[in-house]
Write a protein that holds these residues in place. Structure first.
Motif, PDB file in Angstrom:
ATOM      1  N   ASP A 282       0.819  -1.214   0.000  1.00 37.42           N
ATOM      2  CA  ASP A 282       0.000   0.000   0.000  1.00 37.42           C
ATOM      3  C   ASP A 282       0.856   1.268   0.000  1.00 37.42           C
ATOM      4  O   ASP A 282       0.577   2.225   0.715  1.00 37.42           O
ATOM      5  N   THR A 283       1.901   1.240  -0.828  1.00 29.44           N
ATOM      6  CA  THR A 283       2.806   2.398  -0.908  1.00 29.44           C
ATOM      7  C   THR A 283       2.761   3.094  -2.267  1.00 29.44           C
ATOM      8  O   THR A 283       3.396   4.134  -2.438  1.00 29.44           O
ATOM      9  N   VAL A 284       2.037   2.534  -3.253  1.00 36.41           N
ATOM     10  CA  VAL A 284       1.921   3.165  -4.561  1.00 36.41           C
ATOM     11  C   VAL A 284       0.458   3.172  -4.990  1.00 36.41           C
ATOM     12  O   VAL A 284      -0.352   2.360  -4.525  1.00 36.41           O
ATOM     13  N   VAL A 285       0.139   4.120  -5.895  1.00 34.26           N
ATOM     14  CA  VAL A 285      -1.224   4.205  -6.432  1.00 34.26           C
ATOM     15  C   VAL A 285      -1.165   4.395  -7.938  1.00 34.26           C
ATOM     16  O   VAL A 285      -0.211   4.965  -8.478  1.00 34.26           O
ATOM     17  N   ASP A 286      -2.195   3.922  -8.621  1.00 36.82           N
ATOM     18  CA  ASP A 286      -2.333   4.104 -10.065  1.00 36.82           C
ATOM     19  C   ASP A 286      -2.647   5.571 -10.331  1.00 36.82           C
ATOM     20  O   ASP A 286      -3.592   6.125  -9.780  1.00 36.82           O
ATOM     21  N   GLY A 287      -1.848   6.202 -11.207  1.00 38.24           N
ATOM     22  CA  GLY A 287      -2.041   7.616 -11.505  1.00 38.24           C
ATOM     23  C   GLY A 287      -2.878   7.884 -12.735  1.00 38.24           C
ATOM     24  O   GLY A 287      -2.994   9.037 -13.157  1.00 38.24           O
ATOM     25  N   GLY A 288      -3.431   6.829 -13.338  1.00 36.74           N
ATOM     26  CA  GLY A 288      -4.259   7.021 -14.521  1.00 36.74           C
ATOM     27  C   GLY A 288      -3.438   7.035 -15.802  1.00 36.74           C
ATOM     28  O   GLY A 288      -2.198   7.051 -15.778  1.00 36.74           O
ATOM     29  N   PRO A 289      -4.097   7.031 -16.949  1.00 41.49           N
ATOM     30  CA  PRO A 289      -3.407   6.933 -18.239  1.00 41.49           C
ATOM     31  C   PRO A 289      -2.562   8.164 -18.537  1.00 41.49           C
ATOM     32  O   PRO A 289      -2.911   9.283 -18.150  1.00 41.49           O
ATOM     33  N   ASN A 290      -1.444   7.943 -19.257  1.00 34.61           N
ATOM     34  CA  ASN A 290      -0.621   9.085 -19.688  1.00 34.61           C
ATOM     35  C   ASN A 290      -0.908   9.465 -21.141  1.00 34.61           C
ATOM     36  O   ASN A 290      -0.276  10.374 -21.674  1.00 34.61           O
ATOM     37  N   GLY A 291      -1.853   8.763 -21.760  1.00 32.12           N
ATOM     38  CA  GLY A 291      -2.253   9.071 -23.132  1.00 32.12           C
ATOM     39  C   GLY A 291      -1.577   8.228 -24.186  1.00 32.12           C
ATOM     40  O   GLY A 291      -2.047   8.155 -25.321  1.00 32.12           O
ATOM     41  N   ASN A 292      -0.471   7.573 -23.839  1.00 31.90           N
ATOM     42  CA  ASN A 292       0.251   6.747 -24.806  1.00 31.90           C
ATOM     43  C   ASN A 292      -0.361   5.356 -24.914  1.00 31.90           C
ATOM     44  O   ASN A 292      -0.766   4.759 -23.909  1.00 31.90           O
ATOM     45  N   LYS A 293      -0.446   4.855 -26.140  1.00 35.76           N
ATOM     46  CA  LYS A 293      -0.894   3.499 -26.404  1.00 35.76           C
ATOM     47  C   LYS A 293       0.347   2.654 -26.670  1.00 35.76           C
ATOM     48  O   LYS A 293       1.122   2.954 -27.579  1.00 35.76           O
ATOM     49  N   GLY A 294       0.545   1.618 -25.891  1.00 35.53           N
ATOM     50  CA  GLY A 294       1.778   0.848 -25.959  1.00 35.53           C
ATOM     51  C   GLY A 294       1.617  -0.496 -26.639  1.00 35.53           C
ATOM     52  O   GLY A 294       0.687  -1.243 -26.341  1.00 35.53           O
ATOM     53  N   THR A 295       2.519  -0.789 -27.557  1.00 37.28           N
ATOM     54  CA  THR A 295       2.561  -2.080 -28.234  1.00 37.28           C
ATOM     55  C   THR A 295       3.974  -2.643 -28.105  1.00 37.28           C
ATOM     56  O   THR A 295       4.941  -1.976 -28.470  1.00 37.28           O
ATOM     57  N   LEU A 296       4.073  -3.852 -27.577  1.00 35.39           N
ATOM     58  CA  LEU A 296       5.326  -4.590 -27.539  1.00 35.39           C
ATOM     59  C   LEU A 296       5.224  -5.752 -28.505  1.00 35.39           C
ATOM     60  O   LEU A 296       4.119  -6.244 -28.782  1.00 35.39           O
ATOM     61  N   GLY A 297       6.353  -6.215 -28.998  1.00 30.00           N
ATOM     62  CA  GLY A 297       6.269  -7.395 -29.844  1.00 30.00           C
ATOM     63  C   GLY A 297       7.510  -7.645 -30.668  1.00 30.00           C
ATOM     64  O   GLY A 297       8.582  -7.089 -30.420  1.00 30.00           O
ATOM     65  N   TRP A 298       7.351  -8.497 -31.676  1.00 27.76           N
ATOM     66  CA  TRP A 298       8.419  -8.871 -32.583  1.00 27.76           C
ATOM     67  C   TRP A 298       8.204  -8.144 -33.907  1.00 27.76           C
ATOM     68  O   TRP A 298       7.066  -8.065 -34.398  1.00 27.76           O
ATOM     69  N   TYR A 299       9.289  -7.660 -34.471  1.00 28.92           N
ATOM     70  CA  TYR A 299       9.205  -6.889 -35.708  1.00 28.92           C
ATOM     71  C   TYR A 299      10.238  -7.376 -36.720  1.00 28.92           C
ATOM     72  O   TYR A 299      11.353  -7.769 -36.350  1.00 28.92           O
ATOM     73  N   VAL A 300       9.833  -7.342 -37.989  1.00 33.68           N
ATOM     74  CA  VAL A 300      10.731  -7.635 -39.107  1.00 33.68           C
ATOM     75  C   VAL A 300      10.620  -6.496 -40.111  1.00 33.68           C
ATOM     76  O   VAL A 300       9.600  -5.792 -40.161  1.00 33.68           O
ATOM     77  N   PRO A 301      11.652  -6.268 -40.931  1.00 31.98           N
ATOM     78  CA  PRO A 301      11.547  -5.235 -41.965  1.00 31.98           C
ATOM     79  C   PRO A 301      10.569  -5.659 -43.052  1.00 31.98           C
ATOM     80  O   PRO A 301      10.531  -6.840 -43.450  1.00 31.98           O
ATOM     81  N   LYS A 302       9.791  -4.728 -43.550  1.00 31.13           N
ATOM     82  CA  LYS A 302       8.738  -5.053 -44.513  1.00 31.13           C
ATOM     83  C   LYS A 302       9.294  -5.640 -45.801  1.00 31.13           C
ATOM     84  O   LYS A 302       8.626  -6.440 -46.471  1.00 31.13           O
ATOM     85  N   TYR A 303      10.544  -5.266 -46.168  1.00 31.87           N
ATOM     86  CA  TYR A 303      11.089  -5.778 -47.429  1.00 31.87           C
ATOM     87  C   TYR A 303      11.240  -7.298 -47.426  1.00 31.87           C
ATOM     88  O   TYR A 303      11.290  -7.918 -48.481  1.00 31.87           O
ATOM     89  N   LEU A 304      11.268  -7.925 -46.240  1.00 26.87           N
ATOM     90  CA  LEU A 304      11.382  -9.392 -46.195  1.00 26.87           C
ATOM     91  C   LEU A 304      10.134 -10.080 -46.743  1.00 26.87           C
ATOM     92  O   LEU A 304      10.201 -11.224 -47.192  1.00 26.87           O
ATOM     93  N   LEU A 305       8.993  -9.382 -46.709  1.00 28.80           N
ATOM     94  CA  LEU A 305       7.751 -10.003 -47.163  1.00 28.80           C
ATOM     95  C   LEU A 305       7.752 -10.282 -48.662  1.00 28.80           C
ATOM     96  O   LEU A 305       6.961 -11.112 -49.140  1.00 28.80           O
ATOM     97  N   GLU A 306       8.625  -9.621 -49.399  1.00 30.86           N
ATOM     98  CA  GLU A 306       8.688  -9.867 -50.839  1.00 30.86           C
ATOM     99  C   GLU A 306       9.130 -11.305 -51.120  1.00 30.86           C
ATOM    100  O   GLU A 306       8.579 -11.968 -52.001  1.00 30.86           O
ATOM    101  N   GLU A 307      10.099 -11.801 -50.353  1.00 34.83           N
ATOM    102  CA  GLU A 307      10.587 -13.173 -50.549  1.00 34.83           C
ATOM    103  C   GLU A 307       9.914 -14.162 -49.600  1.00 34.83           C
ATOM    104  O   GLU A 307       9.756 -15.341 -49.931  1.00 34.83           O
ATOM    105  N   TYR A 308       9.497 -13.664 -48.430  1.00 32.64           N
ATOM    106  CA  TYR A 308       8.893 -14.530 -47.412  1.00 32.64           C
ATOM    107  C   TYR A 308       7.550 -13.915 -46.998  1.00 32.64           C
ATOM    108  O   TYR A 308       7.466 -13.197 -45.997  1.00 32.64           O
TER     109      TYR A 308
END
Length: 281
Positions: free
Chosen positions: A69-95
């Motif tokens: 009971d030492t921290v509280v939720d301060g509400g949204p900061n407005g940013n929408k967060g996405t984590l994940g795996w990424y590849v360059p789009k040019y790879l889709l031409e061959e794969y």
């Protein structure tokens, strides 16, 4: 104020620090610290605020109302967060299916590097980031090895060089992040996140959740209801706002305070409402 190790967070912290010091005359001490120790710092009274929190329900349970009971939720900061795996789009031409987990598994050998040996390289940034990638690799039985660049900046340097040379790469990355304005990256599709799918860190059967990023306050700091707290509580901005400041810091090599000043001078219509009523001149 905690400052975690990625430039988007640094951008938010820089703008807030600039406004606190120049509009409210409040001296701000920034502490460069990883995500989990930031919560311990709030618990110990050494840190007042985390301005960009990515989930961490376990830490809220430990330090929030159900725990210490030492921290509280301060509400949204407005940013929408996405984590994940990424590849360059040019790879889709061959794969064409390389933007799916099945395509990555089938073509893992194209990501081999000297550092990854006989496995495909999965490029990660700072080993201090809280991730679930090894559990995903395990569950989907992928022939991949995580290779840490060491920091966000080092990972970006590696990604930009490979992109320039049109080489294959597979990387842990996220949004908001200014590099998406420069590189055309494809988010790799995994089964959608559901409650419980990532509980076992060694066996993760889904992708990352989407986040409405939020602020976390030290409870006593919030209850004091100072003008500094009120400004931080009022603060909300967009991914685009953050990316503008982050790109000035990372790409244009501006000092964070200089980047913050530049953004503040051009965006009074955005930040004016963050200033507490009693502090407005």
């Amino acid at each position: 104020m905690a400052v975690n190790g990625w430039v988007g967070y640094e951008a938010s912290a820089a703008v807030l620090t600039y406004l606190l010091e120049n509009e409210l005359d409040v001296k701000v001490e920034q502490k460069q610290i990883d995500e989990q120790p930031s919560w311990q710092g709030m618990n110990d009274g050494d840190i007042d605020v985390v301005v960009e929190n990515w989930g961490h329900e376990n830490l809220m349970k430990q330090y929030g109302p159900e725990g210490n009971d030492t921290v509280v939720d301060g509400g949204p900061n407005g940013n929408k967060g996405t984590l994940g795996w990424y590849v360059p789009k040019y790879l889709l031409e061959e794969y064409p299916d390389i933007n799916t987990y099945q395509g990555v598994k089938k073509n893992a050998e194209i990501f081999k590097t000297a550092e990854s040996g006989d496995k495909g390289e999965f490029l990660a940034g700072d080993p201090g980031f809280v991730t679930q990638d090894q559990g995903m690799i395990n569950h989907f039985d992928m022939d991949l090895k995580i290779v840490y660049a060491g920091s966000e900046a080092a990972e970006i340097t590696t990604m930009r060089k490979k992109y320039e040379d049109k080489k294959p790469f597979l990387a842990y990355f996220y949004e908001p992040q200014w590099l998406h304005n420069e590189l055309d990256l494809e988010h790799v599709e995994f089964p959608k996140y559901e409650e419980g799918c990532a509980d076992d860190e060694d066996d993760v059967s889904c992708g990352y959740p989407e986040y409405d990023l939020n602020k976390i306050f030290r409870k006593d700091f919030a209850e004091e209801n100072s003008e500094a707290y009120q400004l931080l509580k009022n603060w909300k901005w967009s991914n685009e706002d953050q990316n503008v400041v982050a790109e000035m810091i990372a790409q244009q090599q501006l000092d964070p305070e200089e980047a913050a000043q530049k953004w503040v001078e051009g965006n009074k219509d955005v930040w004016e409402s963050w200033i507490p009523e009693g502090a407005k001149s």
